[in-house]
Design an enzyme around this catalytic site. Structure first.
Site, PDB file in Angstrom:
ATOM      1  N   ASN A  97       0.063  -9.897  -9.360  1.00  0.00           N
ATOM      2  CA  ASN A  97      -1.217 -10.243  -8.747  1.00  0.00           C
ATOM      3  C   ASN A  97      -2.270  -9.164  -8.994  1.00  0.00           C
ATOM      4  O   ASN A  97      -3.125  -9.308  -9.869  1.00  0.00           O
ATOM      5  CB  ASN A  97      -1.021 -10.492  -7.248  1.00  0.00           C
ATOM      6  CG  ASN A  97      -2.219 -11.173  -6.614  1.00  0.00           C
ATOM      7  OD1 ASN A  97      -3.323 -11.102  -7.131  1.00  0.00           O
ATOM      8  ND2 ASN A  97      -2.005 -11.834  -5.507  1.00  0.00           N
ATOM      9  N   ASP A  98      -2.183  -8.065  -8.269  1.00  0.00           N
ATOM     10  CA  ASP A  98      -3.234  -7.053  -8.360  1.00  0.00           C
ATOM     11  C   ASP A  98      -3.393  -6.469  -9.762  1.00  0.00           C
ATOM     12  O   ASP A  98      -4.496  -6.094 -10.151  1.00  0.00           O
ATOM     13  CB  ASP A  98      -2.949  -5.918  -7.369  1.00  0.00           C
ATOM     14  CG  ASP A  98      -3.043  -6.394  -5.929  1.00  0.00           C
ATOM     15  OD1 ASP A  98      -3.827  -7.327  -5.675  1.00  0.00           O
ATOM     16  OD2 ASP A  98      -2.332  -5.847  -5.073  1.00  0.00           O
ATOM     17  N   VAL A  99      -2.302  -6.418 -10.515  1.00  0.00           N
ATOM     18  CA  VAL A  99      -2.355  -5.757 -11.831  1.00  0.00           C
ATOM     19  C   VAL A  99      -3.076  -6.595 -12.875  1.00  0.00           C
ATOM     20  O   VAL A  99      -3.271  -6.150 -14.003  1.00  0.00           O
ATOM     21  CB  VAL A  99      -0.948  -5.401 -12.352  1.00  0.00           C
ATOM     22  CG1 VAL A  99      -0.267  -4.428 -11.400  1.00  0.00           C
ATOM     23  CG2 VAL A  99      -0.107  -6.632 -12.576  1.00  0.00           C
ATOM     24  N   SER A 148      -2.200  -5.532  -2.087  1.00  0.00           N
ATOM     25  CA  SER A 148      -3.376  -4.824  -1.588  1.00  0.00           C
ATOM     26  C   SER A 148      -4.180  -5.692  -0.633  1.00  0.00           C
ATOM     27  O   SER A 148      -5.097  -5.217   0.022  1.00  0.00           O
ATOM     28  CB  SER A 148      -4.259  -4.414  -2.753  1.00  0.00           C
ATOM     29  OG  SER A 148      -4.738  -5.568  -3.404  1.00  0.00           O
TER      30      SER A 148
END
Lengths: 97, 459
Positions: free
Chosen positions: B385-387, B426
């Protein structure tokens, strides 16, 4: 005897070795390498053995015993998990053969 | 007497050989081709050093020593063999904590022994003991957090002041022990303070930052071992400990850098506590069926797969590899793109993929693979997700702004396999999911991968 400046020299050179050896490591190996270095400080077992070997009082014996137990755990556990992880790193050529 | 001296040289020579084996082992471990040999070299060094230590002059308590080695060794062997690959990070934390505890125990025995070590070695003994104790309790907390035993991050105002006070108290006690040779009570208080410090330092840090913390404690344990090595005049401990201390520090920096955090930031502030409010994301998420994805991938030239920890949790890596083989047999160029912090530690994802049988030469890291996204037909994101959040590249107000990401949004089509519409670790909404060329395949990672396999086979 390892004393004074000799000790300092050993410390400095070993620090450079550690820094250089890891310097060019690909990120895919970070976890196994952390685990591998974790295994290497398992050498603390040797020191704990000496400490226990020289202990006299009950308190010293108890602490020394815990030290050896923990040191052995560090060394053996560190080895087992590192070996398990690295065992799986194979290239496609090795897979085919 | 001469017999003692020659015994001493045998021991020193063995330690010398062990030190060489450790360094070459570590060197070999830093390349995937030779890595497997590396740990065996280092292991041989450890066996040599341990066996020869039994010959140390002036020692006793052998039955007790062997019992401790046996219990500790067997417990660690069994747990190490049993642990799942996804749980590797907390296991490393646990073994690392044991090493720190052992270093603290050595210091305790030396300090209680009453022998005068002099100012320099006395200082090294307490310093090593303090660092070892902090690493011990801190690593145990890290273990508890990653294992899910401790879920909350305890924070309160003045926490850093408390830590600072604790540190000052520990150092003051340490100084007193060195200068005034404190009695048993002072030594006990000193170690208790250091243990509490390790706990209070670690409890506020969140799970996502734990890898950096574990790596830091790993380096600290190395340092503690080296310090106790000076006290015991043991060259193998000095060299191995220092090498690990230096290598571990570098590794910690590399990890912090990959997460776009400074070490100070990890230790002293919680993630997302900064005021940064991410811009609102507009648009909607567009779902897609597995059959359509199968067609898209089967007739693509190039597919890039971006796995995240979610894939490992769903145990989907074996299915994903099966899918990869299927696509490869149809002539599709399939590659894995790994973000440095994919998984729970840098390199953890590579271990998980390796476990499933994916060869390391189709796995690429961020720098190598990012130029390839514009030529990729499909970017398949599974459990990440965040990456892959483009906000890190172009939204200056986002908390993750500046973090290096995989440029999945540059691919012609983006497919995201995801359980639901929630946010990542996050807690930030992912702008990628709302792009026009992004489709969401909702479902469990493993189930969806199986479905894709079936669909591709039926084509």
């Amino acid at each position: 005897m390892i004393d004074g400046f000799i000790a300092l020299y050993i410390f400095m050179l070993a620090a450079f070795v550690g820094y250089e050896v890891i310097g060019r490591v690909p990120s895919i190996l970070h976890t196994p390498l952390m685990s591998g270095s974790n295994f290497i400080h398992g050498i603390v077992l040797v020191g704990a053995m000496v400490a226990l070997g020289r202990a006299d009082t009950t308190l010293e014996l108890a602490i020394g015993f815990i030290g050896v137990f923990l040191g052995a755990g560090n060394a053996v556990g560190g080895y087992v998990v590192t070996e398990r992880m690295l065992e799986m790193f194979k290239s496609s050529k090795e897979k085919d053969s | 007497m001469s017999e003692m001296i020659s015994m001493r040289s045998v021991i020193e020579a063995s330690y010398f050989i062990a030190a060489i084996l450790f360094i070459f082992g570590l060197k070999r471990m830093s390349s995937p081709v030779t890595a497997r040999g590396g740990i065996i070299w280092a292991g041989a060094g450890m066996v040599v050093a341990t066996l020869v230590t039994f010959l140390y002059p002036g020692m006793g308590n052998y039955p007790l020593m062997m019992t401790a080695i046996f219990i500790g060794g067997v417990a660690a062997w069994v747990s190490g063999k049993k642990v799942a690959m996804t749980d590797m990070p907390q296991m490393i934390a646990l073994y690392n904590g044991m090493g720190g505890g052992a270093a603290a125990a050595i210091a305790a025995v030396e300090l209680l022994g009453g022998e005068d070590h002099g100012l320099v070695f006395g200082t090294l003994a307490v310093l090593g003991g303090m660092i070892g104790a902090v690493s011990f309790s801190g690593s145990l907390i890290a273990f508890a957090k990653l294992q899910g035993i401790m879920r909350r991050n305890f924070r309160f105002s003045g926490q850093q002041v408390l830590n600072l006070l604790l540190l000052a108290a520990t150092v003051a006690t340490a100084a007193y022990i060195v200068l005034a040779h404190g009695d048993v009570n002072i030594v006990v208080i000193f170690f208790l303070l250091a243990l509490v410090l390790g706990v209070t330092m670690t409890v506020p840090i969140g799970g996502a930052d734990m890898p950096v913390v574990i790596s830091l404690y790993n380096a600290l344990t190395g340092l503690a071992v080296a310090f106790e090595g000076f006290v015991l005049q043991n060259a193998a401990m000095i060299i191995a400990g220092t090498v690990v201390g230096a290598a571990g520090s570098l590794l910690t920096q590399l990890m912090a850098k990959a997460m776009n955090r400074s070490l100070a930031n990890v230790l002293f502030s919680g993630f997302g506590e900064e005021d940064g409010q991410a811009s609102e994301v507009s648009g909607s998420m567009k779902p897609i069926e597995a059959a359509d994805v199968a067609v898209m991938m089967a007739f693509a030239n190039k597919v890039l797969i971006i796995p995240g920890y979610g894939m490992a949790v769903a145990q989907a890596q074996h299915k994903v590899w099966e899918l990869t083989q299927l696509l490869k047999s149809r002539g599709v160029d399939v590659k894995f793109a790994i973000h440095p912090v994919a998984g729970r530690m840098p390199g953890h994802m590579n271990v998980l993929l390796a476990e499933a049988g994916v060869p390391y030469d189709i796995i690429y890291d961020e720098d190598e693979i990012n130029p390839e996204f514009p030529t990729a037909d499909v970017a398949l994101i599974i459990g990440a997700n965040d990456v892959v959040n483009p906000a890190a590249r172009n939204d200056t107000s986002s908390p993750i702004y500046g973090m290096p990401i995989l440029n999945a949004d540059y691919a012609k089509n983006v497919i995201v396999i995801k359980r639901g519409q929630g946010t990542g670790f996050s807690g930030i909404e992912n702008a990628l999911f709302f792009l026009d060329h992004t489709r969401m395949l909702y479902g469990d990672g493993q189930a969806m991968a199986s479905e894709l396999i079936t669909e591709v086979k039926s084509l």
